[in-house]
Motif scaffolding. Structure first.
Motif, mmCIF file in Angstrom:
data_model
loop_
_atom_site.group_PDB
_atom_site.id
_atom_site.type_symbol
_atom_site.label_atom_id
_atom_site.label_comp_id
_atom_site.label_asym_id
_atom_site.label_seq_id
_atom_site.Cartn_x
_atom_site.Cartn_y
_atom_site.Cartn_z
ATOM 1 N N ALA A 116 -0.651 0.223 -7.142
ATOM 2 C CA ALA A 116 -0.154 -0.792 -6.210
ATOM 3 C C ALA A 116 0.294 -0.150 -4.896
ATOM 4 N N ALA A 117 0.931 1.004 -4.979
ATOM 5 C CA ALA A 117 1.375 1.698 -3.771
ATOM 6 C C ALA A 117 0.181 2.171 -2.942
ATOM 7 N N ARG A 118 -0.860 2.660 -3.598
ATOM 8 C CA ARG A 118 -2.068 3.084 -2.856
ATOM 9 C C ARG A 118 -2.718 1.894 -2.146
ATOM 10 N N ALA A 119 -2.723 0.727 -2.798
ATOM 11 C CA ALA A 119 -3.272 -0.471 -2.164
ATOM 12 C C ALA A 119 -2.436 -0.857 -0.939
ATOM 13 N N ALA A 120 -1.112 -0.793 -1.056
ATOM 14 C CA ALA A 120 -0.240 -1.102 0.080
ATOM 15 C C ALA A 120 -0.438 -0.088 1.206
ATOM 16 N N ALA A 121 -0.588 1.185 0.858
ATOM 17 C CA ALA A 121 -0.810 2.228 1.871
ATOM 18 C C ALA A 121 -2.112 1.970 2.629
ATOM 19 N N ALA A 122 -3.132 1.512 1.919
ATOM 20 C CA ALA A 122 -4.419 1.217 2.559
ATOM 21 C C ALA A 122 -4.287 0.053 3.546
ATOM 22 N N ARG A 123 -3.346 -0.863 3.307
ATOM 23 C CA ARG A 123 -3.114 -1.970 4.230
ATOM 24 C C ARG A 123 -2.290 -1.525 5.435
ATOM 25 N N ILE A 124 -1.343 -0.619 5.213
ATOM 26 C CA ILE A 124 -0.436 -0.180 6.267
ATOM 27 C C ILE A 124 -1.111 0.795 7.236
ATOM 28 N N GLU A 125 -1.959 1.657 6.736
ATOM 29 C CA GLU A 125 -2.561 2.729 7.553
ATOM 30 C C GLU A 125 -3.276 2.207 8.799
ATOM 31 N N PRO A 126 -4.130 1.180 8.715
ATOM 32 C CA PRO A 126 -4.797 0.706 9.947
ATOM 33 C C PRO A 126 -3.825 0.155 10.996
ATOM 34 N N VAL A 127 -2.730 -0.456 10.545
ATOM 35 C CA VAL A 127 -1.741 -0.992 11.477
ATOM 36 C C VAL A 127 -1.073 0.145 12.246
ATOM 37 N N ALA A 167 9.377 2.883 5.151
ATOM 38 C CA ALA A 167 9.409 3.009 3.697
ATOM 39 C C ALA A 167 9.200 1.620 3.107
ATOM 40 N N LEU A 168 8.351 1.552 2.103
ATOM 41 C CA LEU A 168 8.097 0.304 1.417
ATOM 42 C C LEU A 168 8.285 0.541 -0.071
ATOM 43 N N ASN A 169 9.245 -0.175 -0.674
ATOM 44 C CA ASN A 169 9.430 -0.102 -2.128
ATOM 45 C C ASN A 169 8.291 -0.864 -2.789
ATOM 46 N N VAL A 170 7.621 -0.230 -3.724
ATOM 47 C CA VAL A 170 6.547 -0.864 -4.472
ATOM 48 C C VAL A 170 6.910 -0.746 -5.943
ATOM 49 N N GLY A 171 7.260 -1.848 -6.556
ATOM 50 C CA GLY A 171 7.703 -1.800 -7.940
ATOM 51 C C GLY A 171 9.025 -1.063 -8.040
ATOM 52 N N ARG A 172 9.339 -0.615 -9.250
ATOM 53 C CA ARG A 172 10.612 0.066 -9.477
ATOM 54 C C ARG A 172 10.543 1.564 -9.210
ATOM 55 N N ASP A 173 9.337 2.121 -9.144
ATOM 56 C CA ASP A 173 9.248 3.580 -9.127
ATOM 57 C C ASP A 173 8.293 4.163 -8.096
ATOM 58 N N ALA A 174 7.726 3.348 -7.240
ATOM 59 C CA ALA A 174 6.750 3.865 -6.277
ATOM 60 C C ALA A 174 7.109 3.430 -4.867
ATOM 61 N N CYS A 175 6.637 4.220 -3.909
ATOM 62 C CA CYS A 175 6.915 3.964 -2.497
ATOM 63 C C CYS A 175 5.695 4.287 -1.655
ATOM 64 N N ASN A 204 1.381 11.784 16.343
ATOM 65 C CA ASN A 204 0.508 11.431 15.221
ATOM 66 C C ASN A 204 1.134 10.333 14.372
ATOM 67 N N TYR A 205 0.453 9.987 13.305
ATOM 68 C CA TYR A 205 0.978 9.046 12.318
ATOM 69 C C TYR A 205 0.548 9.539 10.943
ATOM 70 N N GLN A 206 1.232 9.060 9.902
ATOM 71 C CA GLN A 206 0.902 9.477 8.547
ATOM 72 C C GLN A 206 1.353 8.394 7.570
ATOM 73 N N VAL A 207 0.574 8.208 6.517
ATOM 74 C CA VAL A 207 0.910 7.276 5.453
ATOM 75 C C VAL A 207 0.682 8.006 4.148
ATOM 76 N N LYS A 208 1.662 7.951 3.221
ATOM 77 C CA LYS A 208 1.487 8.595 1.918
ATOM 78 C C LYS A 208 2.194 7.789 0.836
ATOM 79 N N VAL A 209 1.859 8.104 -0.390
ATOM 80 C CA VAL A 209 2.416 7.441 -1.566
ATOM 81 C C VAL A 209 3.242 8.460 -2.331
ATOM 82 N N ASN A 210 4.421 8.061 -2.771
ATOM 83 C CA ASN A 210 5.258 8.974 -3.556
ATOM 84 C C ASN A 210 6.187 8.172 -4.451
ATOM 85 N N GLY A 211 6.786 8.868 -5.425
ATOM 86 C CA GLY A 211 7.812 8.260 -6.259
ATOM 87 C C GLY A 211 9.112 8.177 -5.483
ATOM 88 N N ARG A 212 10.077 7.484 -6.066
ATOM 89 C CA ARG A 212 11.380 7.335 -5.414
ATOM 90 C C ARG A 212 12.185 8.620 -5.557
#
Length: 189
Positions: free
Chosen positions: A86-97, A151-159, A168-176
Protein backbone atom coordinates in the motif's frame (compact mmCIF):
# COMPACT_ATOMS: atom_id res chain seq x y z
CA UNK A 1 76.22 14.09 37.99
CA UNK A 2 74.74 11.68 40.44
CA UNK A 3 70.96 11.32 41.05
CA UNK A 4 69.90 10.13 44.48
CA UNK A 5 67.97 6.88 44.69
CA UNK A 6 64.64 8.47 45.81
CA UNK A 7 64.84 11.02 42.96
CA UNK A 8 65.72 8.24 40.49
CA UNK A 9 62.66 6.19 41.54
CA UNK A 10 60.42 9.26 41.36
CA UNK A 11 61.72 10.12 37.88
CA UNK A 12 61.12 6.54 36.66
CA UNK A 13 57.58 6.52 38.05
CA UNK A 14 56.88 9.90 36.46
CA UNK A 15 58.16 8.76 33.05
CA UNK A 16 56.23 5.50 33.22
CA UNK A 17 53.01 7.31 34.11
CA UNK A 18 53.54 9.93 31.40
CA UNK A 19 54.16 7.29 28.74
CA UNK A 20 51.11 5.26 29.67
CA UNK A 21 48.87 8.36 29.77
CA UNK A 22 49.92 9.54 26.34
CA UNK A 23 48.52 6.33 24.82
CA UNK A 24 45.34 6.39 26.89
CA UNK A 25 42.20 6.04 24.78
CA UNK A 26 44.07 5.39 21.55
CA UNK A 27 43.31 2.34 19.47
CA UNK A 28 46.19 1.18 17.33
CA UNK A 29 45.02 -0.67 14.24
CA UNK A 30 47.70 0.34 11.77
CA UNK A 31 50.80 -1.65 10.86
CA UNK A 32 53.51 -2.00 13.48
CA UNK A 33 57.12 -3.04 13.04
CA UNK A 34 56.10 -6.63 13.81
CA UNK A 35 53.27 -6.44 11.26
CA UNK A 36 55.51 -5.20 8.47
CA UNK A 37 58.29 -7.72 9.02
CA UNK A 38 58.43 -10.25 6.19
CA UNK A 39 56.90 -13.61 7.01
CA UNK A 40 58.56 -16.89 6.11
CA UNK A 41 56.83 -16.79 2.73
CA UNK A 42 58.27 -13.31 2.08
CA UNK A 43 54.95 -11.39 2.03
CA UNK A 44 53.83 -8.72 4.43
CA UNK A 45 51.26 -9.80 7.00
CA UNK A 46 47.98 -7.86 6.88
CA UNK A 47 47.30 -5.20 9.47
CA UNK A 48 44.13 -5.58 11.53
CA UNK A 49 41.18 -3.38 10.60
CA UNK A 50 37.77 -2.73 12.08
CA UNK A 51 36.49 -3.58 15.52
CA UNK A 52 37.81 -6.49 17.53
CA UNK A 53 36.16 -9.84 17.00
CA UNK A 54 33.19 -10.42 19.23
CA UNK A 55 32.22 -6.73 19.36
CA UNK A 56 30.43 -6.66 16.02
CA UNK A 57 26.69 -7.14 15.85
CA UNK A 58 25.75 -9.41 12.93
CA UNK A 59 23.50 -6.76 11.37
CA UNK A 60 25.45 -3.71 12.57
CA UNK A 61 26.00 -0.86 10.14
CA UNK A 62 29.51 -1.09 8.62
CA UNK A 63 30.50 -3.58 11.33
CA UNK A 64 30.35 -0.92 14.05
CA UNK A 65 30.16 -2.36 17.55
CA UNK A 66 26.88 -1.70 19.38
CA UNK A 67 25.35 0.06 16.34
CA UNK A 68 21.81 -1.20 16.93
CA UNK A 69 22.07 -0.50 20.66
CA UNK A 70 23.25 3.09 20.14
CA UNK A 71 21.12 3.90 17.10
CA UNK A 72 17.95 1.90 17.65
CA UNK A 73 15.85 5.05 17.45
CA UNK A 74 17.05 5.54 13.84
CA UNK A 75 16.06 2.08 12.67
CA UNK A 76 12.54 1.86 11.24
CA UNK A 77 10.22 -0.94 12.32
CA UNK A 78 9.40 -3.74 9.90
CA UNK A 79 6.41 -3.28 7.61
CA UNK A 80 3.84 -5.97 6.94
CA UNK A 81 3.79 -7.07 3.28
CA UNK A 82 0.29 -5.59 2.80
CA UNK A 83 1.29 -2.25 4.32
CA UNK A 84 4.47 -2.10 2.26
CA UNK A 85 2.48 -2.75 -0.91
CA UNK A 86 0.00 0.00 0.00
CA UNK A 87 2.86 2.39 0.79
CA UNK A 88 4.54 1.67 -2.57
CA UNK A 89 1.24 2.42 -4.33
CA UNK A 90 0.94 5.73 -2.44
CA UNK A 91 4.57 6.59 -3.25
CA UNK A 92 3.87 5.99 -6.94
CA UNK A 93 1.02 8.54 -6.72
CA UNK A 94 3.06 11.12 -4.80
CA UNK A 95 6.25 10.99 -6.90
CA UNK A 96 4.84 12.64 -10.08
CA UNK A 97 3.35 15.49 -8.02
CA UNK A 98 6.67 16.24 -6.31
CA UNK A 99 8.51 15.97 -9.62
CA UNK A 100 6.12 18.51 -11.18
CA UNK A 101 6.52 20.87 -8.19
CA UNK A 102 10.30 20.56 -8.30
CA UNK A 103 10.40 21.35 -12.03
CA UNK A 104 8.17 24.39 -11.35
CA UNK A 105 10.57 25.43 -8.55
CA UNK A 106 7.72 25.30 -6.04
CA UNK A 107 8.64 23.72 -2.71
CA UNK A 108 6.85 25.83 -0.10
CA UNK A 109 4.88 23.78 2.43
CA UNK A 110 1.43 25.21 1.68
CA UNK A 111 1.65 24.53 -2.05
CA UNK A 112 3.08 21.02 -1.48
CA UNK A 113 0.30 20.23 1.03
CA UNK A 114 -2.40 21.61 -1.30
CA UNK A 115 -1.20 19.54 -4.25
CA UNK A 116 -0.95 16.32 -2.20
CA UNK A 117 -4.40 16.82 -0.66
CA UNK A 118 -5.77 16.79 -4.22
CA UNK A 119 -4.76 13.10 -4.28
CA UNK A 120 -7.31 12.43 -1.54
CA UNK A 121 -5.03 12.21 1.49
CA UNK A 122 -6.22 13.68 4.79
CA UNK A 123 -4.49 16.54 6.55
CA UNK A 124 -5.53 15.55 10.05
CA UNK A 125 -3.88 15.06 13.41
CA UNK A 126 -1.99 11.86 14.22
CA UNK A 127 -4.86 10.53 16.40
CA UNK A 128 -7.47 10.49 13.66
CA UNK A 129 -8.28 6.86 12.88
CA UNK A 130 -4.89 5.93 14.35
CA UNK A 131 -3.14 8.22 11.87
CA UNK A 132 -3.92 6.10 8.82
CA UNK A 133 -3.72 8.07 5.60
CA UNK A 134 -2.69 11.16 7.48
CA UNK A 135 -0.47 13.60 5.60
CA UNK A 136 2.17 15.75 7.31
CA UNK A 137 4.09 18.48 5.47
CA UNK A 138 6.70 20.60 7.21
CA UNK A 139 9.25 23.17 6.11
CA UNK A 140 12.95 22.37 6.17
CA UNK A 141 14.97 23.90 8.98
CA UNK A 142 16.11 27.50 8.50
CA UNK A 143 19.63 27.61 7.13
CA UNK A 144 19.24 24.30 5.28
CA UNK A 145 18.23 23.77 1.68
CA UNK A 146 14.80 25.44 1.20
CA UNK A 147 12.02 22.93 0.76
CA UNK A 148 9.34 20.78 2.33
CA UNK A 149 9.42 17.33 3.93
CA UNK A 150 6.44 15.02 3.55
CA UNK A 151 5.27 12.04 5.59
CA UNK A 152 2.23 9.91 4.92
CA UNK A 153 1.08 7.27 7.41
CA UNK A 154 -0.01 4.16 5.53
CA UNK A 155 -1.65 1.61 7.77
CA UNK A 156 -0.25 1.02 11.23
CA UNK A 157 3.32 0.23 10.24
CA UNK A 158 4.26 1.82 6.92
CA UNK A 159 5.10 5.30 5.69
CA UNK A 160 5.86 7.22 2.57
CA UNK A 161 8.53 9.82 3.30
CA UNK A 162 9.52 12.40 0.74
CA UNK A 163 10.95 15.84 0.22
CA UNK A 164 11.07 18.47 -2.48
CA UNK A 165 13.74 21.16 -2.35
CA UNK A 166 15.66 23.50 -4.61
CA UNK A 167 18.23 20.89 -5.63
CA UNK A 168 16.16 17.69 -5.92
CA UNK A 169 13.23 15.63 -4.68
CA UNK A 170 12.92 12.10 -3.31
CA UNK A 171 10.15 9.66 -2.41
CA UNK A 172 10.73 6.45 -0.43
CA UNK A 173 8.87 3.84 1.59
CA UNK A 174 9.86 2.87 5.12
CA UNK A 175 8.53 1.51 8.39
CA UNK A 176 7.64 3.80 11.26
CA UNK A 177 10.34 5.06 13.60
CA UNK A 178 9.92 4.29 17.28
CA UNK A 179 9.93 7.88 18.54
CA UNK A 180 9.15 10.06 15.52
CA UNK A 181 6.60 8.16 13.45
CA UNK A 182 7.26 8.51 9.73
CA UNK A 183 9.90 11.23 9.88
CA UNK A 184 13.44 9.95 10.35
CA UNK A 185 14.91 11.12 13.67
CA UNK A 186 17.38 13.98 13.33
CA UNK A 187 19.65 13.20 16.29
CA UNK A 188 20.15 11.19 19.43
CA UNK A 189 18.47 11.49 22.77
Amino acid sequence: MRISRPNYVAACLFLGTALSLTACGQQHTGATAADSAPSRSGSLSPSPTGPARGNVEPDGHDGAPHYRENNGFKIPKKMSPASEEAARAAAARIEPVLKRLWKAKTWDTERVRTELLKLGYRDEGPDSEEGRGTLFVRAHDPGSNPGASVALNVGRDACVTAFVQSTNYQVKVNGRFLETGCFEPRGGH
